[in-house]
Design a protein around this motif. Structure first.
Motif, PDB file in Angstrom:
ATOM      1  N   ASP A 116       0.687  -5.619   8.603  1.00  0.00           N
ATOM      2  CA  ASP A 116       2.104  -5.430   8.285  1.00  0.00           C
ATOM      3  C   ASP A 116       2.508  -3.969   8.137  1.00  0.00           C
ATOM      4  O   ASP A 116       3.689  -3.663   8.158  1.00  0.00           O
ATOM      5  N   CYS A 117       1.535  -3.049   7.996  1.00  0.00           N
ATOM      6  CA  CYS A 117       1.932  -1.657   7.749  1.00  0.00           C
ATOM      7  C   CYS A 117       1.265  -0.658   8.697  1.00  0.00           C
ATOM      8  O   CYS A 117       1.533   0.535   8.621  1.00  0.00           O
ATOM      9  N   ALA A 118       0.400  -1.129   9.603  1.00  0.00           N
ATOM     10  CA  ALA A 118      -0.339  -0.185  10.467  1.00  0.00           C
ATOM     11  C   ALA A 118       0.618   0.578  11.385  1.00  0.00           C
ATOM     12  O   ALA A 118       1.650   0.058  11.815  1.00  0.00           O
ATOM     13  N   ASP A 119       0.221   1.814  11.670  1.00  0.00           N
ATOM     14  CA  ASP A 119       0.982   2.648  12.616  1.00  0.00           C
ATOM     15  C   ASP A 119       0.354   2.608  13.997  1.00  0.00           C
ATOM     16  O   ASP A 119       0.997   2.964  14.980  1.00  0.00           O
ATOM     17  N   VAL A 120      -0.932   2.245  14.035  1.00  0.00           N
ATOM     18  CA  VAL A 120      -1.622   2.225  15.327  1.00  0.00           C
ATOM     19  C   VAL A 120      -2.641   1.076  15.317  1.00  0.00           C
ATOM     20  O   VAL A 120      -3.294   0.823  14.298  1.00  0.00           O
ATOM     21  N   PHE A 121      -2.705   0.395  16.462  1.00  0.00           N
ATOM     22  CA  PHE A 121      -3.636  -0.726  16.603  1.00  0.00           C
ATOM     23  C   PHE A 121      -4.740  -0.362  17.596  1.00  0.00           C
ATOM     24  O   PHE A 121      -4.444   0.162  18.676  1.00  0.00           O
ATOM     25  N   VAL A 122      -5.983  -0.653  17.203  1.00  0.00           N
ATOM     26  CA  VAL A 122      -7.111  -0.566  18.144  1.00  0.00           C
ATOM     27  C   VAL A 122      -7.372  -2.016  18.564  1.00  0.00           C
ATOM     28  O   VAL A 122      -7.795  -2.848  17.754  1.00  0.00           O
ATOM     29  N   VAL A 123      -7.068  -2.298  19.826  1.00  0.00           N
ATOM     30  CA  VAL A 123      -6.951  -3.690  20.280  1.00  0.00           C
ATOM     31  C   VAL A 123      -8.000  -3.984  21.352  1.00  0.00           C
ATOM     32  O   VAL A 123      -8.179  -3.189  22.290  1.00  0.00           O
ATOM     33  N   PHE A 124      -8.644  -5.140  21.227  1.00  0.00           N
ATOM     34  CA  PHE A 124      -9.625  -5.555  22.228  1.00  0.00           C
ATOM     35  C   PHE A 124      -9.050  -6.717  23.022  1.00  0.00           C
ATOM     36  O   PHE A 124      -8.597  -7.711  22.442  1.00  0.00           O
ATOM     37  N   LEU A 152       0.880  -1.165   0.000  1.00  0.00           N
ATOM     38  CA  LEU A 152       0.000   0.000   0.000  1.00  0.00           C
ATOM     39  C   LEU A 152       0.924   1.223   0.000  1.00  0.00           C
ATOM     40  O   LEU A 152       1.569   1.517   1.011  1.00  0.00           O
ATOM     41  N   GLU A 153       1.015   1.906  -1.154  1.00  0.00           N
ATOM     42  CA  GLU A 153       1.976   3.013  -1.270  1.00  0.00           C
ATOM     43  C   GLU A 153       1.584   4.147  -0.316  1.00  0.00           C
ATOM     44  O   GLU A 153       0.463   4.660  -0.396  1.00  0.00           O
ATOM     45  N   ARG A 154       2.525   4.568   0.519  1.00  0.00           N
ATOM     46  CA  ARG A 154       2.208   5.620   1.488  1.00  0.00           C
ATOM     47  C   ARG A 154       1.968   6.960   0.811  1.00  0.00           C
ATOM     48  O   ARG A 154       1.214   7.793   1.300  1.00  0.00           O
ATOM     49  N   GLU A 155       2.603   7.180  -0.348  1.00  0.00           N
ATOM     50  CA  GLU A 155       2.367   8.440  -1.070  1.00  0.00           C
ATOM     51  C   GLU A 155       0.904   8.510  -1.540  1.00  0.00           C
ATOM     52  O   GLU A 155       0.267   9.561  -1.493  1.00  0.00           O
ATOM     53  N   GLY A 207     -12.203   1.553  -8.553  1.00  0.00           N
ATOM     54  CA  GLY A 207     -10.810   1.651  -9.019  1.00  0.00           C
ATOM     55  C   GLY A 207      -9.918   0.607  -8.391  1.00  0.00           C
ATOM     56  O   GLY A 207      -9.088  -0.012  -9.065  1.00  0.00           O
ATOM     57  N   ASP A 208     -10.032   0.410  -7.081  1.00  0.00           N
ATOM     58  CA  ASP A 208      -9.180  -0.560  -6.384  1.00  0.00           C
ATOM     59  C   ASP A 208      -9.869  -0.960  -5.087  1.00  0.00           C
ATOM     60  O   ASP A 208      -9.903  -0.183  -4.127  1.00  0.00           O
ATOM     61  N   PHE A 209     -10.396  -2.182  -5.105  1.00  0.00           N
ATOM     62  CA  PHE A 209     -11.120  -2.716  -3.956  1.00  0.00           C
ATOM     63  C   PHE A 209     -10.275  -2.617  -2.673  1.00  0.00           C
ATOM     64  O   PHE A 209     -10.789  -2.265  -1.600  1.00  0.00           O
ATOM     65  N   ASN A 210      -8.986  -2.912  -2.797  1.00  0.00           N
ATOM     66  CA  ASN A 210      -8.150  -2.974  -1.596  1.00  0.00           C
ATOM     67  C   ASN A 210      -7.842  -1.594  -1.032  1.00  0.00           C
ATOM     68  O   ASN A 210      -7.849  -1.397   0.178  1.00  0.00           O
ATOM     69  N   VAL A 211      -7.590  -0.643  -1.928  1.00  0.00           N
ATOM     70  CA  VAL A 211      -7.344   0.724  -1.452  1.00  0.00           C
ATOM     71  C   VAL A 211      -8.606   1.256  -0.760  1.00  0.00           C
ATOM     72  O   VAL A 211      -8.525   1.970   0.245  1.00  0.00           O
ATOM     73  N   SER A 212      -9.781   0.858  -1.251  1.00  0.00           N
ATOM     74  CA  SER A 212     -11.021   1.367  -0.640  1.00  0.00           C
ATOM     75  C   SER A 212     -11.243   0.812   0.766  1.00  0.00           C
ATOM     76  O   SER A 212     -12.090   1.321   1.505  1.00  0.00           O
ATOM     77  N   ALA A 213     -10.475  -0.220   1.134  1.00  0.00           N
ATOM     78  CA  ALA A 213     -10.578  -0.739   2.516  1.00  0.00           C
ATOM     79  C   ALA A 213     -10.000   0.267   3.514  1.00  0.00           C
ATOM     80  O   ALA A 213     -10.351   0.246   4.701  1.00  0.00           O
ATOM     81  N   LEU A 214      -9.121   1.141   3.028  1.00  0.00           N
ATOM     82  CA  LEU A 214      -8.473   2.094   3.937  1.00  0.00           C
ATOM     83  C   LEU A 214      -9.460   3.128   4.499  1.00  0.00           C
ATOM     84  O   LEU A 214      -9.548   3.291   5.721  1.00  0.00           O
ATOM     85  N   PRO A 215     -10.243   3.839   3.634  1.00  0.00           N
ATOM     86  CA  PRO A 215     -11.233   4.749   4.221  1.00  0.00           C
ATOM     87  C   PRO A 215     -12.233   4.039   5.130  1.00  0.00           C
ATOM     88  O   PRO A 215     -12.696   4.629   6.115  1.00  0.00           O
ATOM     89  N   VAL A 216     -12.573   2.781   4.808  1.00  0.00           N
ATOM     90  CA  VAL A 216     -13.508   2.053   5.684  1.00  0.00           C
ATOM     91  C   VAL A 216     -12.854   1.862   7.061  1.00  0.00           C
ATOM     92  O   VAL A 216     -13.470   2.132   8.100  1.00  0.00           O
ATOM     93  N   GLY A 217     -11.589   1.448   7.057  1.00  0.00           N
ATOM     94  CA  GLY A 217     -10.874   1.237   8.322  1.00  0.00           C
ATOM     95  C   GLY A 217     -10.706   2.531   9.104  1.00  0.00           C
ATOM     96  O   GLY A 217     -10.826   2.543  10.337  1.00  0.00           O
TER      97      GLY A 217
END
Ligand SMILES: Cc1cc2nc3c(=O)[nH]c(=O)nc-3n(C[C@H](O)[C@H](O)[C@H](O)COP(=O)(O)OP(=O)(O)OC[C@H]3O[C@@H](n4cnc5c(N)ncnc54)[C@H](O)[C@@H]3O)c2cc1C
Length: 382
Positions: free
Chosen positions: A158-166, A35-38, A77-87
Motif C-alpha cells: 500500500d505504500c511502496a514507491d517501487v516494485f521489484v516484480v517477477f 509507516l510514518e515517512r518521517e 523496538g518495533d518488529f514491523n519497522v525492522s522489516a524495512l531495512p530487511v526489504g
C-alpha cells in the motif's frame, strides 16, 4: 560471538534508536496502520537502511553480520519497522547486482536515504510455495514489456514507491527458466493496489498489486531474460537469516519486560520470579532465543566468508518465528490477566512474529530446503 569495535558502536546506536524512538510507539503504529515517512527518512539519515549496500549508492558496505546486529536491535523496538531495512537490503542487493546502472542510480540512493520504500512481488493468488510456477505475464513489445496480472500478499503493497516484480517472459513449461525480474515504479500507469485486513503487522500494509497493461522499458529488466528466479532466490538466503533475527529481537523485548515483572509482582508473599514454575519457562525461552540467534549469526558469517549457507538460513527461518511465538506466548501468560490486555505489547508481538511463519516461505518449505541440501533433489516430491 565476539564483536568488533565498529560492530559494537553500530549495535549501540541502533539499540538507542530502537528503545527511545521505536519502542514507545510500537502499538500506536499498529493501531494507526501507517509507516510514518518521517521515521523512514530519519532511519535513512542515521544510516540504518541498506547499510550493507555499497557506499556509492548510500550504503556503508557493512557485512551481513553487522547488518543482522542492527536489524535485531530495531526489531526489539518495533518488529514491523525492522522489516524495512530487511526489504531494502534484499531489494537493494538485487538492483545493485542485476539492474542497469541508470536504474540503480535512480532508485538505490533513494532507498538508503529513506526517500523511497521498495516491495518485492513474487507471490500470486494461486500460491507462493511453488514460487517458480508464476503466471504474471510480461510480453515483449519492441523496446518495452507489457505486464498483466496480479501479485498477492505483498508487504508494503500500500505504500511502496517501487516494485521489484517477477513475471513470466517464457512459456509455463520453462518453469523457473521462463521468469524475469523487473523494476517498476509504483506511479507507472496501469498499477493499482489493495490492502488486506491482517492478523498482525498492519504497519507494513500487506496487499495485492494489480498490473493492467503496464508498460515497462526493457532497460528496467533485471539482468538477462529468464534469470529472474535465480536472482531472487540468492537474496532469500540472506533475508531469511535477517527475518529470524527480527524474531529474536521481538522475543527478547518480551523476555526482558517479563523478567522485570517477575521480580516485582508478588503472589503468596513473594516475587513470582522466585517460583521455578515461573522462572524455568522464561529460562527455557532465553536459551531457545540465544540458540536461534547464534545460528543466525553463523549463517550470516558464512555469507560474509562467501560460503554456502542455504541450509542454515532455512533452519533459522522456520525455527526463529516458531521459537519467538512460543516464548512471547509464555511471557504473555506470566503477566497473568494484564497480559491478556491489548495495553501490553506481547499479544501484538505474538501476532507479528506469526506472520513470518508464513511470509518469505513457510516452515514446510524451509524444511524441504534443509532436506534438499542434505540429500539433494530426492527430498522433493512433485
Ligand atoms: C506477513 C507476510 C508477508 C509477506 N510478504 C511477501 C512479500 O513481500 N512478497 C511476496 O512475494 N510474498 C509475500 N508473502 C507471501 C508468502 O511468501 C507466501 O504466503 C508463502 O510463500 C506461502 O505461499 P501461500 O500462502 O500461497 O501458501 P501455499 O503455497 O498455498 O501453501 C499452503 C500450505 O501448504 C504447505 N505446502 C505447500 N507445498 C508444500 C510442500 N511441497 N511440502 C510441504 N508443505 C507444503 C505450505 O507450507 C502451507 O502451509 C508474505 C506473506 C505473509 C504472511
Amino acid at each position: 560471538m565476539v564483536l568488533t569495535k565498529d560492530q559494537q558502536v553500530l549495535q549501540q546506536g541502533a539499540r538507542r534508536f530502537a528503545r527511545e524512538r521505536l519502542l514507545p510507539d510500537y502499538q500506536k503504529r499498529e493501531r494507526e496502520a501507517v509507516l510514518e515517512r518521517e521515521l523512514v527518512a530519519e532511519m535513512g539519515r542515521l544510516g540504518l537502511l541498506g547499510m550493507d549496500l555499497p557506499e556509492e549508492v548510500g550504503g556503508m558496505g557493512a557485512d551481513a553480520v553487522t547488518t543482522g546486529l542492527v536489524v535485531e536491535e530495531l526489531a526489539y523496538g518495533d518488529f514491523n519497522v525492522s522489516a524495512l531495512p530487511v526489504g531494502i537490503s534484499l531489494n537493494g542487493a538485487i538492483l545493485v547486482r542485476h539492474a542497469q546502472p541508470e536504474v540503480v542510480s535512480e532508485w538505490v540512493p533513494r532507498l538508503t536515504r529513506g526517500d523511497a520504500v521498495p516491495a518485492i512481488c513474487l507471490t500470486e493468488p494461486r500460491g507462493g510455495s511453488d514460487a517458480s510456477n508464476l503466471q504474471l505475464r510480461a510480453r515483449r513489445d519492441q523496446d518495452h514489456y507489457v505486464i498483466n496480472g496480479e501479485k498477492a500478499s505483498i508487504s508494503f503493497a500500500d505504500c511502496a514507491d517501487v516494485f521489484v516484480v517477477f513475471a513470466r517472459t517464457g512459456t509455463p513449461e520453462e518453469g523457473a527458466k521462463g521468469v524475469s525480474g523487473f523494476v517498476i515504479p509504483a506511479t507507472a500507469q496501469g498499477i493499482s493496489r489493495t490492502r488486506y485486513d491482517d492478523v498482525g503487522s498492519a504497519t507494513i500494509g500487506r496487499g495485492s498489486v494489480f498490473f493492467d497493461d503496464v508498460r515497462v522499458p526493457a532497460s528496467h529488466r533485471l539482468g538477462d531474460e529468464g534469470r529472474g528466479f535465480t536472482q531472487v532466490m540468492q537474496g532469500f538466503d540472506y533475508s531469511r537469516a535477517l527475518i529470524a533475527l527480527q524474531c529474536c529481537g521481538s522475543a527478547q523485548a518480551s523476555l526482558d519486560e517479563t523478567w522485570a515483572y517477575a521480580k516485582d509482582r508478588e503472589a503468596f508473599g513473594r516475587p513470582i520470579g522466585q517460583f521455578q514454575g515461573v522462572s524455568f519457562p522464561l529460562a527455557e525461552g532465553e536459551s531457545q532465543i540465544a540458540a536461534v540467534r547464534q545460528l543466525c549469526y553463523h549463517a550470516l558469517s558464512l555469507r560474509d566468508a562467501g560460503l554456502p549457507h542455504t541450509a542454515e538460513a532455512a533452519m533459522v527461518k522456520w525455527m526463529g518465528p516458531k521459537a519467538a511465538f512460543d516464548v512471547i506466548h509464555q511471557c504473555l501468560l506470566t503477566f497473568g490477566h494484564y497480559g491478556w490486555s491489548k495495553e501490553l505489547p506481547h499479544q501484538q508481538r505474538m501476532r507479528d512474529v506469526m506472520g513470518l511463519e508464513i511470509g518469505d516461505g513457510t516452515a514446510g518449505i524451509m524444511k524441504l530446503i534443509v532436506a534438499r541440501e542434505r540429500i539433494g533433489r530426492a527430498a522433493i516430491q512433485y
